[in-house]
Design an enzyme around this catalytic site. Structure first.
Site, PDB file in Angstrom:
ATOM      1  N   GLU A 110       0.836  -1.217   0.000  1.00 15.90           N
ATOM      2  CA  GLU A 110       0.000   0.000   0.000  1.00 15.90           C
ATOM      3  C   GLU A 110       0.864   1.257   0.000  1.00 15.90           C
ATOM      4  OE1 GLU A 110      -3.942  -1.064   2.518  1.00 15.90           O
ATOM      5  OE2 GLU A 110      -2.035  -1.702   3.402  1.00 15.90           O
ATOM      6  N   ASP A 139       3.893   1.555  -1.286  1.00 10.52           N
ATOM      7  CA  ASP A 139       4.442   1.731  -2.639  1.00 10.52           C
ATOM      8  C   ASP A 139       3.401   2.310  -3.585  1.00 10.52           C
ATOM      9  OD1 ASP A 139       6.845   0.829  -1.840  1.00 10.52           O
ATOM     10  OD2 ASP A 139       6.593  -1.224  -2.576  1.00 10.52           O
ATOM     11  N   SER A 157      34.544  16.393  20.231  1.00 14.74           N
ATOM     12  CA  SER A 157      34.729  14.938  20.384  1.00 14.74           C
ATOM     13  C   SER A 157      34.444  14.573  21.839  1.00 14.74           C
ATOM     14  CB  SER A 157      36.146  14.546  19.984  1.00 14.74           C
ATOM     15  OG  SER A 157      37.046  15.196  20.831  1.00 14.74           O
ATOM     16  N   GLU A 212      23.679   5.427  26.340  1.00 15.62           N
ATOM     17  CA  GLU A 212      23.259   5.155  24.958  1.00 15.62           C
ATOM     18  C   GLU A 212      24.252   4.241  24.258  1.00 15.62           C
ATOM     19  OE1 GLU A 212      23.023   8.978  23.085  1.00 15.62           O
ATOM     20  OE2 GLU A 212      21.122   9.423  24.054  1.00 15.62           O
ATOM     21  N   LYS A 247      26.886   3.358  21.558  1.00 15.35           N
ATOM     22  CA  LYS A 247      27.813   4.158  20.756  1.00 15.35           C
ATOM     23  C   LYS A 247      27.831   3.556  19.360  1.00 15.35           C
ATOM     24  CE  LYS A 247      32.405   6.238  20.970  1.00 15.35           C
ATOM     25  NZ  LYS A 247      32.547   6.263  19.536  1.00 15.35           N
ATOM     26  N   ASP A 300      28.667   2.738  15.701  1.00 15.35           N
ATOM     27  CA  ASP A 300      29.926   2.782  14.966  1.00 15.35           C
ATOM     28  C   ASP A 300      29.643   3.175  13.522  1.00 15.35           C
ATOM     29  OD1 ASP A 300      32.572   2.629  14.544  1.00 15.35           O
ATOM     30  OD2 ASP A 300      32.717   0.447  14.601  1.00 15.35           O
ATOM     31  N   ARG A 318      30.914  15.495  10.076  1.00 11.52           N
ATOM     32  CA  ARG A 318      31.596  16.156  11.186  1.00 11.52           C
ATOM     33  C   ARG A 318      32.908  16.806  10.726  1.00 11.52           C
ATOM     34  NH1 ARG A 318      35.566  14.793  14.857  1.00 11.52           N
ATOM     35  NH2 ARG A 318      35.391  15.910  16.802  1.00 11.52           N
ATOM     36  N   GLU A 330      24.104   9.906  13.877  1.00 15.58           N
ATOM     37  CA  GLU A 330      25.060   8.991  13.255  1.00 15.58           C
ATOM     38  C   GLU A 330      24.425   8.308  12.046  1.00 15.58           C
ATOM     39  OE1 GLU A 330      27.786   9.109  15.186  1.00 15.58           O
ATOM     40  OE2 GLU A 330      29.009   7.409  14.615  1.00 15.58           O
ATOM     41  N   TYR A 366      20.893  11.829  18.222  1.00  8.51           N
ATOM     42  CA  TYR A 366      21.098  11.828  19.669  1.00  8.51           C
ATOM     43  C   TYR A 366      21.375  13.213  20.247  1.00  8.51           C
ATOM     44  CZ  TYR A 366      25.741  10.965  17.635  1.00  8.51           C
ATOM     45  OH  TYR A 366      26.856  11.001  16.850  1.00  8.51           O
ATOM     46  N   LYS A 423      34.380   2.464  26.002  1.00  9.45           N
ATOM     47  CA  LYS A 423      34.688   1.647  24.823  1.00  9.45           C
ATOM     48  C   LYS A 423      34.798   0.186  25.210  1.00  9.45           C
ATOM     49  CE  LYS A 423      36.743   3.483  21.456  1.00  9.45           C
ATOM     50  NZ  LYS A 423      36.592   4.044  20.134  1.00  9.45           N
ATOM     51  N   CYS A 481      47.761 -35.016   1.179  1.00  8.48           N
ATOM     52  CA  CYS A 481      48.581 -33.934   1.732  1.00  8.48           C
ATOM     53  C   CYS A 481      48.634 -32.789   0.725  1.00  8.48           C
ATOM     54  CB  CYS A 481      49.993 -34.426   2.036  1.00  8.48           C
ATOM     55  SG  CYS A 481      51.097 -33.093   2.554  1.00  8.48           S
ATOM     56  N   CYS A 494      52.611 -32.582  -0.497  1.00 11.13           N
ATOM     57  CA  CYS A 494      53.298 -33.615  -1.291  1.00 11.13           C
ATOM     58  C   CYS A 494      52.322 -34.569  -1.991  1.00 11.13           C
ATOM     59  CB  CYS A 494      54.256 -34.404  -0.407  1.00 11.13           C
ATOM     60  SG  CYS A 494      53.415 -35.470   0.775  1.00 11.13           S
ATOM     61  N   CYS A 502      49.834 -36.172   7.473  1.00  9.71           N
ATOM     62  CA  CYS A 502      50.435 -36.692   6.250  1.00  9.71           C
ATOM     63  C   CYS A 502      51.347 -37.859   6.665  1.00  9.71           C
ATOM     64  CB  CYS A 502      51.252 -35.572   5.585  1.00  9.71           C
ATOM     65  SG  CYS A 502      52.355 -36.181   4.308  1.00  9.71           S
ATOM     66  N   CYS A 535      57.913 -36.061   3.160  1.00 12.02           N
ATOM     67  CA  CYS A 535      57.142 -34.875   2.712  1.00 12.02           C
ATOM     68  C   CYS A 535      58.013 -33.625   2.905  1.00 12.02           C
ATOM     69  CB  CYS A 535      55.855 -34.763   3.533  1.00 12.02           C
ATOM     70  SG  CYS A 535      55.009 -33.188   3.314  1.00 12.02           S
TER      71      CYS A 535
HETATM   72  S1  IVH Z   1      27.213  12.214  21.643  1.00 14.94           S
HETATM   73  C1  IVH Z   1      29.372  16.149  22.431  1.00 14.94           C
HETATM   74  N1  IVH Z   1      26.036   9.885  21.390  1.00 14.94           N
HETATM   75  O1  IVH Z   1      30.971   8.805  18.854  1.00 14.94           O
HETATM   76  C2  IVH Z   1      28.775  14.823  22.349  1.00 14.94           C
HETATM   77  N2  IVH Z   1      28.001  10.292  20.098  1.00 14.94           N
HETATM   78  O2  IVH Z   1      33.738   9.046  19.778  1.00 14.94           O
HETATM   79  C3  IVH Z   1      28.442  14.439  20.962  1.00 14.94           C
HETATM   80  N3  IVH Z   1      28.641   8.456  18.637  1.00 14.94           N
HETATM   81  O3  IVH Z   1      31.709  11.840  17.270  1.00 14.94           O
HETATM   82  C4  IVH Z   1      28.418  13.008  20.694  1.00 14.94           C
HETATM   83  N4  IVH Z   1      26.984   7.105  19.159  1.00 14.94           N
HETATM   84  O4  IVH Z   1      30.074  10.210  16.102  1.00 14.94           O
HETATM   85  C5  IVH Z   1      27.077  10.661  21.001  1.00 14.94           C
HETATM   86  N5  IVH Z   1      24.884   7.889  21.231  1.00 14.94           N
HETATM   87  C6  IVH Z   1      25.889   8.657  20.850  1.00 14.94           C
HETATM   88  C7  IVH Z   1      26.835   8.230  19.898  1.00 14.94           C
HETATM   89  C8  IVH Z   1      27.888   9.089  19.555  1.00 14.94           C
HETATM   90  C9  IVH Z   1      28.064   7.259  18.401  1.00 14.94           C
HETATM   91  C10 IVH Z   1      29.883   8.884  17.975  1.00 14.94           C
HETATM   92  C11 IVH Z   1      29.861  10.293  17.480  1.00 14.94           C
HETATM   93  C12 IVH Z   1      31.045  10.958  18.125  1.00 14.94           C
HETATM   94  C13 IVH Z   1      31.890   9.793  18.490  1.00 14.94           C
HETATM   95  C14 IVH Z   1      32.829  10.096  19.619  1.00 14.94           C
END
Ligand code: IVH
Length: 461
Positions: free
Chosen positions: A42, A44, A89, A121, A123, A125, A144, A180, A232, A320, A414, A417, A432, A437
């Protein structure tokens, strides 16, 4: 009334506007609220009706029409965008003690008795991005970059299906939001299948693929890859007072912007640690990559009091996950014959950084293990450093397996050989039987040369 709209019948203009609003509403129900009201079929049909109307009346096409996600004209280079509010950062922590030290720093920075509450939250990647909406319409997206300025990737980001072109709720005049861009494992798998069929080398991981996708100059190519977005943060808004991060997330959602459903409020650092541990062990259950958690002070007033260093805010920290395990592509499986004739399967890998070194090969131990782990050429595998030096293949990632991947056959002779091979009495090792060999002789010579050197060192010291 504009010149074009005068020539287009009123009912067509109304239908177009209704269709756009309906499509936006259903996209939001699907992507943001995970509560679709209509079937894909629907949906589409609505999109197709809008496309047909716009084709018949090109004057009706607007840049924020949901039909424009297919990708506009190619660029020759990206324009540079200066971020009005720099994208700072964040500092990293790697264990519970460092996370507790962060909590203590935060407490010291606040008034006595003003205990912080946190939001934890995932993180993501992926690639950090900043988006701008004006009067509710999507106008710009920038990477960024170095935090001060990035690339204008507006047209590429426009192709993201889960991104609203018009905000719902009650958005402020100008809204700058941060989040992200990422790619799900399933999509990387789909792209790799296509590449395999075209005889192209596979893409190694979702983050690099996302970054590469955002850098494509032709938005039509971007539209063919399914990337996702999650938000975020909101850059400070004039006249809008958001009192907590939790409220910010609710505001983002109310505008129809996708946020993570995994963010949680944590009253104490112990709760934060519990959540971090839980995700560390559950990260493989997600359909996308995370490399840790982000811990944020919830209260806006407390954040203001804590402020920032020149590099990063004092109210946020990343936790991390240990990077001892890495994912990479298993290009091929080779067989090594040792000094006693043991045949060992070896994983030849797409080079990957793991705990400070670049890993190109990993052991699969023996053919019984290989069969138990069901590792195949073309798989994405997780590797781990065992005993610090020799990496081993932990497992394959089932959802990233290419359709054509075949079981690696147990050698019937083998590989060096061509001599007869036999399983040992325990049925684990394949050997073997040819004492002449060349691989075995070489292995024995190397063994004795090493032993001789060690003895000489012992004698002379
Ligand atoms: S907050 C000033 N929340 O991690 C705070 N960053 O290593 C702004 N990232 O550059 C960032 N998940 O690209 C925030 N839930 C999250 C995130 C997040 C991934 C990344 C973001 C940032 C990097 C820092």
């Amino acid at each position: 009334m504009t010149a074009t709209s005068r020539t287009i019948p009123d009912d067509v203009q109304r239908r177009c506007a209704n269709l756009r609003a309906e499509i936006e509403r259903h996209s939001r129900l699907y992507y943001v609220e995970a509560a679709p009201e209509i079937s894909d079929f629907e949906f589409d049909a609505l999109l197709r009706e809008l496309q047909d109307l716009e084709k018949a009346h090109p004057g009706l096409i607007t840049p924020d029409s949901p039909t424009q996600r297919v990708g506009g004209a190619a660029l020759t280079e990206f324009e540079t965008v200066r971020h009005e509010v720099p994208m700072l950062s964040i500092d990293n922590t790697y264990n519970a003690d460092e996370l507790r030290a962060f909590d203590e720093r935060v407490r010291r920075g606040l008034e006595a008795g003003d205990a912080p509450r946190y939001v934890a939250e995932l993180k993501m990647d992926g690639v950090a991005i900043s988006l701008r909406y004006e009067r509710g319409a999507y106008v710009r997206a920038a990477t960024r970059g170095d935090g001060e300025q990035g690339d204008n990737v507006t047209e590429n980001v426009r192709t993201i299906r889960s991104l609203p072109m018009r905000l719902g709720g009650n958005p402020p005049d100008v809204l700058e939001v941060r989040g992200e861009v990422y790619m799900r494992h399933q999509e990387l798998q789909r792209l790799n299948q296509l590449r395999e069929e075209a005889g192209e080398p596979p893409l190694a991981n979702p983050r690099n693929t996302t970054a590469g996708t955002l850098k494509l100059l032709d938005p039509r190519q971007v539209a063919q890859r399914k990337i996702d977005i999650v938000f975020y943060d909101v850059a400070p808004i004039e006249g809008v007072e958001l009192t907590s991060h939790w409220e910010t997330l609710a505001k983002l959602r109310s505008c129809g912007l996708p946020t993570s459903s995994h963010s949680v409020q944590c009253p104490t650092i112990d709760d934060v640690l519990r959540v971090c541990n839980e995700w560390e062990s559950r990260r493989a259950t997600l359909d996308f990559e995370i490399d840790g958690m982000v811990i944020k002070v919830d209260s806006a007033a407390q954040r203001r009091r804590l402020g920032a260093t020149s590099k990063s805010p004092r109210w946020v920290i990343a936790y991390k996950f240990p990077a001892q395990v890495a994912r990479t592509l298993l290009r091929s499986i080779t067989v090594q014959v040792g000094k006693t004739g043991t045949l060992t399967p070896v994983a030849e890998l797409e080079p990957v950084h793991l705990a400070g070194t670049v890993v190109k090969r990993a052991t699969l131990h023996n053919f019984e293990e290989l069969a138990r782990k069901d590792v195949r050429e073309g798989d994405t595998v997780e590797i781990q450093k065992a005993g610090e030096i020799i990496p081993q293949v932990l497992r394959h990632v089932p959802e990233l397996r290419p359709g054509k991947a075949k079981e690696f056959p147990l050698p019937s002779a083998c590989t060096e050989c061509g001599g007869e091979v036999r399983k040992d009495p325990e049925g684990v090792y394949l050997r073997c039987l040819n004492v002449a060999c060349p691989a075995q002789i070489k292995g024995r010579l190397e063994h004795w040369r090493g032993a001789w050197r060690r003895t000489r060192r012992r004698c002379t010291t």
